[in-house]
Design an enzyme around this catalytic site. Structure first.
Site, short mmCIF file in Angstrom:
data_model
loop_
_atom_site.label_atom_id
_atom_site.label_comp_id
_atom_site.label_asym_id
_atom_site.label_seq_id
_atom_site.Cartn_x
_atom_site.Cartn_y
_atom_site.Cartn_z
N ASP A 162 0.85 -1.20 0.00
CA ASP A 162 0.00 0.00 0.00
C ASP A 162 0.89 1.25 0.00
O ASP A 162 2.12 1.16 0.08
CB ASP A 162 -0.96 -0.02 1.21
CG ASP A 162 -0.22 0.01 2.55
OD1 ASP A 162 0.64 0.90 2.74
OD2 ASP A 162 -0.50 -0.85 3.43
N HIS A 177 8.66 -5.24 -1.44
CA HIS A 177 7.74 -6.17 -2.10
C HIS A 177 6.91 -5.49 -3.18
O HIS A 177 5.83 -5.96 -3.55
CB HIS A 177 6.80 -6.83 -1.07
CG HIS A 177 7.50 -7.86 -0.22
ND1 HIS A 177 6.96 -8.39 0.92
CD2 HIS A 177 8.71 -8.47 -0.37
CE1 HIS A 177 7.80 -9.27 1.45
NE2 HIS A 177 8.87 -9.32 0.69
N CYS A 185 3.83 -4.51 -17.10
CA CYS A 185 3.54 -5.52 -18.12
C CYS A 185 4.21 -6.83 -17.73
O CYS A 185 5.39 -6.84 -17.35
CB CYS A 185 4.05 -5.04 -19.47
SG CYS A 185 3.94 -6.32 -20.74
N CYS A 188 7.06 -7.30 -20.87
CA CYS A 188 8.20 -6.40 -21.09
C CYS A 188 8.52 -5.54 -19.88
O CYS A 188 9.52 -4.83 -19.87
CB CYS A 188 7.95 -5.51 -22.33
SG CYS A 188 6.75 -4.19 -22.04
N CYS A 218 3.64 -3.81 -26.05
CA CYS A 218 3.87 -5.16 -26.58
C CYS A 218 2.62 -6.04 -26.50
O CYS A 218 2.67 -7.21 -26.86
CB CYS A 218 5.01 -5.84 -25.81
SG CYS A 218 4.55 -6.36 -24.15
N GLY A 255 5.16 -4.75 13.21
CA GLY A 255 4.05 -5.45 12.57
C GLY A 255 4.41 -6.43 11.48
O GLY A 255 3.74 -6.49 10.47
N ASN A 281 4.91 -5.28 18.28
CA ASN A 281 3.93 -6.23 17.74
C ASN A 281 3.05 -6.67 18.91
O ASN A 281 3.56 -6.96 19.98
CB ASN A 281 4.69 -7.45 17.16
CG ASN A 281 3.83 -8.31 16.24
OD1 ASN A 281 2.66 -8.57 16.54
ND2 ASN A 281 4.41 -8.77 15.15
N ALA A 299 0.88 -0.83 16.35
CA ALA A 299 1.64 0.26 15.74
C ALA A 299 1.02 1.62 16.05
O ALA A 299 1.72 2.56 16.43
CB ALA A 299 1.70 0.04 14.23
P1 OAD Z 1 1.85 -11.05 8.23
O1 OAD Z 1 0.40 -10.99 7.87
O2 OAD Z 1 2.59 -12.33 8.08
O3 OAD Z 1 2.08 -10.63 9.76
C1 OAD Z 1 1.47 -9.50 10.30
C2 OAD Z 1 2.09 -9.24 11.67
O4 OAD Z 1 1.53 -8.03 12.17
C3 OAD Z 1 1.78 -10.34 12.71
O5 OAD Z 1 2.99 -10.64 13.41
C4 OAD Z 1 0.79 -9.66 13.67
O6 OAD Z 1 0.94 -10.10 15.02
C5 OAD Z 1 1.19 -8.21 13.54
N1 OAD Z 1 0.12 -7.25 13.82
C6 OAD Z 1 -1.20 -7.41 13.64
N2 OAD Z 1 -1.86 -6.27 13.96
C7 OAD Z 1 -0.90 -5.37 14.32
C8 OAD Z 1 -0.93 -4.00 14.73
N3 OAD Z 1 -2.07 -3.34 14.81
N4 OAD Z 1 0.25 -3.39 15.02
C9 OAD Z 1 1.42 -4.06 14.93
N5 OAD Z 1 1.50 -5.35 14.54
C10 OAD Z 1 0.36 -5.99 14.23
O7 OAD Z 1 2.55 -9.87 7.41
P2 OAD Z 1 4.06 -9.62 7.01
O8 OAD Z 1 4.98 -10.11 8.05
O9 OAD Z 1 4.15 -8.20 6.56
O10 OAD Z 1 3.44 -9.67 0.67
O11 OAD Z 1 4.19 -10.57 5.74
C11 OAD Z 1 5.22 -10.37 4.82
C12 OAD Z 1 4.67 -10.48 3.43
O12 OAD Z 1 3.82 -11.62 3.31
C13 OAD Z 1 3.79 -9.32 3.03
O13 OAD Z 1 4.56 -8.28 2.52
C14 OAD Z 1 2.88 -9.92 1.97
C15 OAD Z 1 2.92 -11.41 2.25
O14 OAD Z 1 3.45 -12.05 1.18
C16 OAD Z 1 2.64 -9.12 -0.26
O15 OAD Z 1 1.45 -8.88 -0.09
C17 OAD Z 1 3.27 -8.83 -1.57
#
Ligand code: OAD
Length: 311
Positions: A162, A177, A185, A188, A218, A255, A281, A299
């Site tokens: 986001d 990410h 695309c 390309c 393309c 988070g 977290n 957060a």
């Molecule tokens: P996750 O969904 O795996 O983990 C979210 C984390 O945020 C967990 O540890 C929760 O405990 C914590 N959490 C939840 N609510 C919260 C809050 N209000 N404040 C702080 N922490 C909170 O997400 P990521 O670790 O970001 O990729 O996952 C990594 C990647 O997995 C993402 O970038 C995503 C996915 O593939 C894409 O979407 C491209």
């Protein structure tokens, strides 16, 4: 340079890390176990954000820890899905609800999934983009943007696709990410900024027909600008992120569950370089043993309070 592809922590490694820290289940954290063991790294708990906690568990942030943050000149911040949760953006796994409840991330977030059913995957990302249009940065995004104004040497790395950090006023955000928009695309790689999406996209049922736009150069299919599982991370962004992880006075990790590599290795790299790692977290994560300070809270609650204390 080695190409590092996006991947989950292997289940066996995940279970081992959980066992080391006394964690149970998905986000499971056994509070009783942790406090009996005297988890000395937990320096603050926001009780109203943690299920089953009472006020007596609230601990004050130790002055020496606050001093560490106050004196840090170069801070690197790594954010994950939890950063945007209080804006109403579902975390990656929460997003598999409602109309899309029966689909696993693997069905939606791989190049193979897109090639098999491009319109289906496109619709899912369009529904996320539409949802994002209505949401706003939360107090955590705003606190980081304000902190960056006072601390221009701060580096902000996000796994989030986001644009809420930017909308809060943060600059130079490293999107390891990728982003939902611009899209690119599939063939390309040409980049396209999409106009705001329509209301229909959000409510479209998974089996509803939708045409995927094509590249004007393309004629290849356009795809979201995010990094899917099995794909390489953008090399320049990854390089900057790795440098920022070790070349800083303090790393704040907000988070993220620490399950998606190679980014989940950044706190470990900082820790090995003797950089203090703070984790914010509400739940335990497999990263906790790399932290010097754990703040159990969300957060939007913790970041403004923390920066307030050190300003
Ligand atoms: P996750 O969904 O795996 O983990 C979210 C984390 O945020 C967990 O540890 C929760 O405990 C914590 N959490 C939840 N609510 C919260 C809050 N209000 N404040 C702080 N922490 C909170 O997400 P990521 O670790 O970001 O990729 O996952 C990594 C990647 O997995 C993402 O970038 C995503 C996915 O593939 C894409 O979407 C491209």
């Amino acid at each position: 340079m080695a190409v590092l592809r996006k991947r989950y922590l292997a289940p066996a490694q995940y279970r081992q890390a959980q066992a080391r820290q006394g964690l149970h289940g998905e986000n499971g954290f056994d509070w009783g176990w942790s406090f009996r063991r005297g988890h000395s790294k937990i320096i603050a708990v926001h009780t109203n954000t943690v299920r089953g906690m009472s006020g007596s568990f609230l601990r004050e942030i130790r002055p020496e820890a606050l001093r560490q943050l106050r004196q840090a000149r170069k801070v690197t911040v790594l954010t994950g899905a939890g950063m945007s949760a209080e804006s109403g953006v579902p975390t990656f796994r929460d997003a598999q609800k409602g109309l899309w409840a029966n689909y696993r991330p693997e069905d939606l977030a791989t190049p193979a999934a897109f090639l098999a059913r491009p319109d289906f995957v496109w619709r899912w990302y369009e529904s996320r983009r539409r949802q994002l249009q209505r949401l706003q940065p939360n107090a955590g995004h705003q606190a980081l943007a304000a902190w960056q104004l006072k601390n221009p040497k701060m580096t902000l790395i996000t796994q989030n696709v986001d644009d809420l950090h930017e909308r809060a006023g943060s600059t130079g955000v490293i999107h390891v990410h990728g982003t939902l928009n611009p899209v690119k695309c599939f063939d390309c790689g040409a980049s396209y900024q999409l106009p705001p999406c329509s209301d229909e996209a959000e409510n479209a049922a998974p089996d509803q027909e939708a045409e995927v736009p094509r590249c004007s150069r393309c004629k290849g299919l356009l795809r979201p600008g995010v990094v899917w599982f099995g794909e390489a991370l953008p090399a320049a962004a990854l390089h900057k992120a790795e440098q920022a992880a070790t070349d800083c006075d303090l790393m704040l990790v907000v988070g993220t569950s620490g399950q998606v590599y190679p980014i989940a290795s950044l706190p470990g790299m900082a820790h090995s370089a003797q950089v203090p790692v703070w984790i914010i977290n509400p739940n335990a994560s497999v990263l906790d043993d790399q932290a010097s300070v754990l703040v159990r809270g969300t957060a939007a609650q913790v970041l403004p309070a923390l920066f307030d204390r050190v300003s």
